[in-house]
Design a protein around this motif. Structure first.
Motif, PDB file in Angstrom:
ATOM      1  N   LEU A 173       7.934  -7.076 -10.375  1.00 51.98           N
ATOM      2  CA  LEU A 173       7.065  -8.202 -10.689  1.00 51.98           C
ATOM      3  C   LEU A 173       7.861  -9.505 -10.799  1.00 51.98           C
ATOM      4  N   ALA A 174       9.076  -9.405 -11.304  1.00 51.67           N
ATOM      5  CA  ALA A 174       9.924 -10.607 -11.380  1.00 51.67           C
ATOM      6  C   ALA A 174      10.238 -11.131  -9.984  1.00 51.67           C
ATOM      7  N   ALA A 214      20.339 -15.179  -4.855  1.00 52.27           N
ATOM      8  CA  ALA A 214      19.144 -14.614  -5.493  1.00 52.27           C
ATOM      9  C   ALA A 214      19.044 -13.114  -5.214  1.00 52.27           C
ATOM     10  N   GLU A 215      19.313 -12.717  -3.974  1.00 51.17           N
ATOM     11  CA  GLU A 215      19.278 -11.294  -3.625  1.00 51.17           C
ATOM     12  C   GLU A 215      20.329 -10.520  -4.411  1.00 51.17           C
ATOM     13  N   ARG A 216      21.497 -11.114  -4.551  1.00 50.40           N
ATOM     14  CA  ARG A 216      22.546 -10.454  -5.328  1.00 50.40           C
ATOM     15  C   ARG A 216      22.144 -10.338  -6.801  1.00 50.40           C
ATOM     16  N   GLY A 217      21.479 -11.367  -7.307  1.00 58.63           N
ATOM     17  CA  GLY A 217      21.028 -11.307  -8.696  1.00 58.63           C
ATOM     18  C   GLY A 217      20.051 -10.166  -8.926  1.00 58.63           C
ATOM     19  N   VAL A 218      19.119  -9.990  -7.975  1.00 61.14           N
ATOM     20  CA  VAL A 218      18.168  -8.874  -8.082  1.00 61.14           C
ATOM     21  C   VAL A 218      18.909  -7.549  -8.014  1.00 61.14           C
ATOM     22  N   ALA A 219      19.876  -7.462  -7.083  1.00 57.75           N
ATOM     23  CA  ALA A 219      20.640  -6.223  -6.946  1.00 57.75           C
ATOM     24  C   ALA A 219      21.430  -5.915  -8.219  1.00 57.75           C
ATOM     25  N   VAL A 220      22.038  -6.954  -8.814  1.00 62.41           N
ATOM     26  CA  VAL A 220      22.798  -6.754 -10.053  1.00 62.41           C
ATOM     27  C   VAL A 220      21.879  -6.299 -11.179  1.00 62.41           C
ATOM     28  N   ALA A 221      20.678  -6.891 -11.250  1.00 58.98           N
ATOM     29  CA  ALA A 221      19.733  -6.493 -12.293  1.00 58.98           C
ATOM     30  C   ALA A 221      19.331  -5.028 -12.139  1.00 58.98           C
ATOM     31  N   LEU A 222      19.065  -4.607 -10.907  1.00 55.57           N
ATOM     32  CA  LEU A 222      18.702  -3.206 -10.672  1.00 55.57           C
ATOM     33  C   LEU A 222      19.871  -2.271 -10.990  1.00 55.57           C
ATOM     34  N   LEU A 223      21.086  -2.706 -10.640  1.00 58.34           N
ATOM     35  CA  LEU A 223      22.263  -1.897 -10.966  1.00 58.34           C
ATOM     36  C   LEU A 223      22.443  -1.787 -12.475  1.00 58.34           C
ATOM     37  N   ALA A 224      22.184  -2.892 -13.181  1.00 61.49           N
ATOM     38  CA  ALA A 224      22.321  -2.863 -14.643  1.00 61.49           C
ATOM     39  C   ALA A 224      21.313  -1.902 -15.260  1.00 61.49           C
ATOM     40  N   VAL A 225      20.080  -1.928 -14.756  1.00 56.88           N
ATOM     41  CA  VAL A 225      19.064  -1.002 -15.260  1.00 56.88           C
ATOM     42  C   VAL A 225      19.479   0.437 -14.983  1.00 56.88           C
ATOM     43  N   THR A 226      19.969   0.681 -13.761  1.00 54.11           N
ATOM     44  CA  THR A 226      20.417   2.033 -13.405  1.00 54.11           C
ATOM     45  C   THR A 226      21.557   2.483 -14.302  1.00 54.11           C
TER      46      THR A 226
END
Length: 320
Positions: A173-174, A214-226
């Motif tokens: 959603l973000a 921006a794409e890297r930020g999304v990827a980092v956020a998903l990695l952090a959640v994982t």
């Protein structure tokens, strides 16, 4: 500038302008759609509750159907009580001592000797690799089953699936919320690249670099959640070891089982499920950060320390 050069240049500018108009139109449509949804949305607390609810429903359906699909792919079959009466007696005794109903025991041909649990305390399934019955002693197999019962008792796999689903829903959603800006910036990057005569080089423009960041930020956020979910998984493995040691009163049996499984698994590398009692032993920091299991050495050492404390000895216990 000659007319032969002016015409292609003008065509590139025209194409770049058309590309910008297309992306700007898409950005405007997405913004209008999001604005409409925002105006018709309930208050923030209710919206958050809906988002979390959707994530939970998606996670539940994913877990429910994924469980059935996994068992089907593994060709797991139920182990009749008549084939393993002693194991079932011990399983029933463990279930009586734990807050869990006796689960369905299934056997399968896994890539390596392993075991995993699916479901919950009231409707669980434990899958055992066929080779475990000849690889482990009865006490070691009992300790391994107790470990899996602890996962069912704590709803571990179910909770992790739901949590990961909720996090992914919120992250998705973000990204959707940022879509209008990303479309406009991406359109500017591609438009400028076309006007310069290098359409493939749009990531090198200023706006292209913004999109990539921006794409890297999304990827980092998903990695952090994982990484957070995997860290919780590793803590639950230690907790399941402790629970199994408590109910069996024999931490060394589980330590020996883990060591035997590791020894055989090291000779047979294959695709391992994050639900398995034993995972790949890899030493690099990134692998440890995203591993679902602590290292077998750490788990065995903790169990050996527990045995030393319970026996009152200070001598080091070696697990073969």
């Amino acid at each position: 500038m000659s007319a032969t050069r002016t015409a292609p240049r003008a065509l590139l500018v025209l194409v770049g302008f058309a590309v910008l108009c297309c992306y700007a139109g898409l950005a405007a449509l997405s913004y209008l759609g999001l604005a409409t949804l925002w105006l018709s949305a309930p208050d923030p607390a209710t919206t958050l509750a809906i988002v979390v609810g959707v994530g939970l429903v998606v996670g539940y359906l994913s877990y429910r159907f994924g469980r059935t699909q996994l068992l089907s792919q593994l060709e797991a079959v139920e182990l009749p009580r008549s084939r393993a009466p002693t194991l079932y007696r011990r399983l029933d005794g463990l279930a009586d001592r734990m807050d869990v109903e006796p689960p369905t025991v299934m056997i399968a041909q896994l890539p390596t000797p392993n075991a995993f649990a699916l479901g919950s305390a009231t409707g669980g399934v434990i899958v055992l690799d066929r080779s475990l019955f000849r690889l482990l002693s009865l006490e070691e197999l009992e300790a391994l089953v107790a470990h899996e019962l602890a996962h069912l008792e704590g709803y571990d796999a179910f909770v992790q699936t739901l949590a990961y689903s909720v996090f992914r829903t919120i992250a998705g959603l973000a990204v959707v919320g940022l879509l209008p800006a990303l479309l406009l910036i991406g359109g500017l990057a591609r438009s400028i690249a076309w006007m310069r005569g290098r359409p493939q080089a749009w990531p090198e423009t200023v706006f292209g670099r913004v999109v990539r960041w921006a794409e890297r930020g999304v990827a980092v956020a998903l990695l952090a959640v994982t990484a957070l979910v995997r860290a919780h998984s590793r803590r639950r493995e230690f907790a399941a070891d402790d629970r199994a040691a408590n109910v069996t009163g024999n931490p060394l049996a589980l330590a020996r089982a883990l060591r035997r499984i590791q020894r055989v698994a090291d000779t047979r590398r294959g695709l391992l499920s994050p639900l398995y009692v034993h995972a790949d032993e890899r030493e690099d920091a990134w692998s440890r950060l995203f591993s679902t299991h602590p290292s077998t050495d750490d788990r065995v050492e903790r169990l050996a320390d527990r045995a030393r404390r319970s026996s009152g000895t200070r001598n080091r216990i070696e697990i073969q």
